[in-house]
Design an enzyme around this catalytic site. Sequence first.
Site, PDB file in Angstrom:
ATOM      1  N   GLY A  14       0.782  -1.236   0.000  1.00  0.00           N
ATOM      2  CA  GLY A  14       0.000   0.000   0.000  1.00  0.00           C
ATOM      3  C   GLY A  14       0.809   1.279   0.000  1.00  0.00           C
ATOM      4  N   LYS A  37       6.844   9.566  -9.151  1.00  0.00           N
ATOM      5  CA  LYS A  37       7.203   8.148  -9.196  1.00  0.00           C
ATOM      6  C   LYS A  37       7.992   7.936 -10.475  1.00  0.00           C
ATOM      7  CE  LYS A  37       5.441   3.533  -8.267  1.00  0.00           C
ATOM      8  NZ  LYS A  37       4.295   2.751  -7.760  1.00  0.00           N
ATOM      9  N   SER A  41       4.960   0.308 -13.984  1.00  0.00           N
ATOM     10  CA  SER A  41       4.561  -0.732 -14.938  1.00  0.00           C
ATOM     11  C   SER A  41       3.108  -1.127 -14.695  1.00  0.00           C
ATOM     12  CB  SER A  41       5.484  -1.946 -14.812  1.00  0.00           C
ATOM     13  OG  SER A  41       5.550  -2.382 -13.470  1.00  0.00           O
ATOM     14  N   ASP A  54      -1.147   4.472 -10.477  1.00  0.00           N
ATOM     15  CA  ASP A  54      -0.761   5.022  -9.174  1.00  0.00           C
ATOM     16  C   ASP A  54      -0.756   6.547  -9.208  1.00  0.00           C
ATOM     17  OD1 ASP A  54      -0.429   2.411  -8.444  1.00  0.00           O
ATOM     18  OD2 ASP A  54       1.759   2.476  -8.316  1.00  0.00           O
ATOM     19  N   GLU A 115       7.437   8.435  -4.487  1.00  0.00           N
ATOM     20  CA  GLU A 115       7.135   7.042  -4.153  1.00  0.00           C
ATOM     21  C   GLU A 115       8.105   6.124  -4.884  1.00  0.00           C
ATOM     22  OE1 GLU A 115       3.786   3.563  -4.805  1.00  0.00           O
ATOM     23  OE2 GLU A 115       3.182   5.648  -5.123  1.00  0.00           O
ATOM     24  N   GLY A 116       8.706   5.217  -4.155  1.00  0.00           N
ATOM     25  CA  GLY A 116       9.649   4.291  -4.759  1.00  0.00           C
ATOM     26  C   GLY A 116       8.998   3.324  -5.723  1.00  0.00           C
ATOM     27  N   SER A 117       9.708   3.025  -6.797  1.00  0.00           N
ATOM     28  CA  SER A 117       9.267   1.993  -7.743  1.00  0.00           C
ATOM     29  C   SER A 117       9.856   0.671  -7.273  1.00  0.00           C
ATOM     30  CB  SER A 117       9.748   2.332  -9.155  1.00  0.00           C
ATOM     31  OG  SER A 117       9.298   3.608  -9.541  1.00  0.00           O
ATOM     32  N   PRO A 207      -5.263   1.665   9.344  1.00  0.00           N
ATOM     33  CA  PRO A 207      -6.014   0.410   9.387  1.00  0.00           C
ATOM     34  C   PRO A 207      -6.241  -0.156   7.992  1.00  0.00           C
ATOM     35  CG  PRO A 207      -7.480   2.266   9.732  1.00  0.00           C
ATOM     36  CD  PRO A 207      -6.083   2.820   9.727  1.00  0.00           C
ATOM     37  N   TYR A 208      -6.495  -1.448   7.946  1.00  0.00           N
ATOM     38  CA  TYR A 208      -6.802  -2.089   6.669  1.00  0.00           C
ATOM     39  C   TYR A 208      -8.107  -1.520   6.127  1.00  0.00           C
ATOM     40  CZ  TYR A 208      -8.424  -5.517   3.306  1.00  0.00           C
ATOM     41  OH  TYR A 208      -8.900  -6.110   2.172  1.00  0.00           O
TER      42      TYR A 208
END
Length: 240
Positions: A14, A37, A41, A54, A115-117, A207-208
């Site tokens: 996430g 980002k 892909s 994303d 955000e990391g790929s 939370p989920y």
Amino acid sequence: MRGIYLVGTDTEIGKTVISAALVYILCKAGYKTAYFKAALSDAEELNGKLIPGDTEFVCSLSGIQEDYEKLTPYIYKTAVSPYLASKIENKPIDIQVIKDKLTKLENEYGYVLCEGSGGVICPITDVDNKIYTLGNLIKDMKMDVILVCRAGLGTINHTVLTVSYLKNNGIEVKGIIVNQYEENRLCKDNINMIKKMTGIPILGVMPYINENKKNFIEELKYNACNIFKADEIAGLMKEV
């Protein structure tokens, strides 16, 4: 200009949801914030154009209005890692292009959340047997990291190892965000052990949330505003 890299300990934990939550609260609080980002892909094709899901999601949630290619320089259709997709589709990644695009964003916005790929050790390029990883990019851009981990089984090992790798490579971890939390003994103990074993502050516990729920967006926004503080997140961003 201030920026920070959001890195995950594993796939499907996430990162994008947390990125969207943080960019949302920053923009809502008046911080002029961009999302970045480097490569993505598994993009969907619409009217002959690849849409980076994303990037689209973060922009939609936060209200950022930019061309997706400006925020995500390399977009691939193949559902594998961006590094492998670049080889399969014969569209090589140029690290200098990524650096230039990110620097341009930094000059236009006060804050940039990257955000990391993939994970920090994931390759971005492999040219002449020289592997360039996400960690190399973060270090070259002189950025610090917020680490996202899951709450459930296996997270202690993944999180502690990732923190150790980052520290050993001279990258500062400003805080940890625990995602997909469920109210049970396992998740509670995992968080406690991660705090003890890393010594890194927990910035928040998300939370989920079932992404298929009808009110997913509303619930995400509500949680973002109640869990995170925009001033704290902005304060963690290093001047670059």
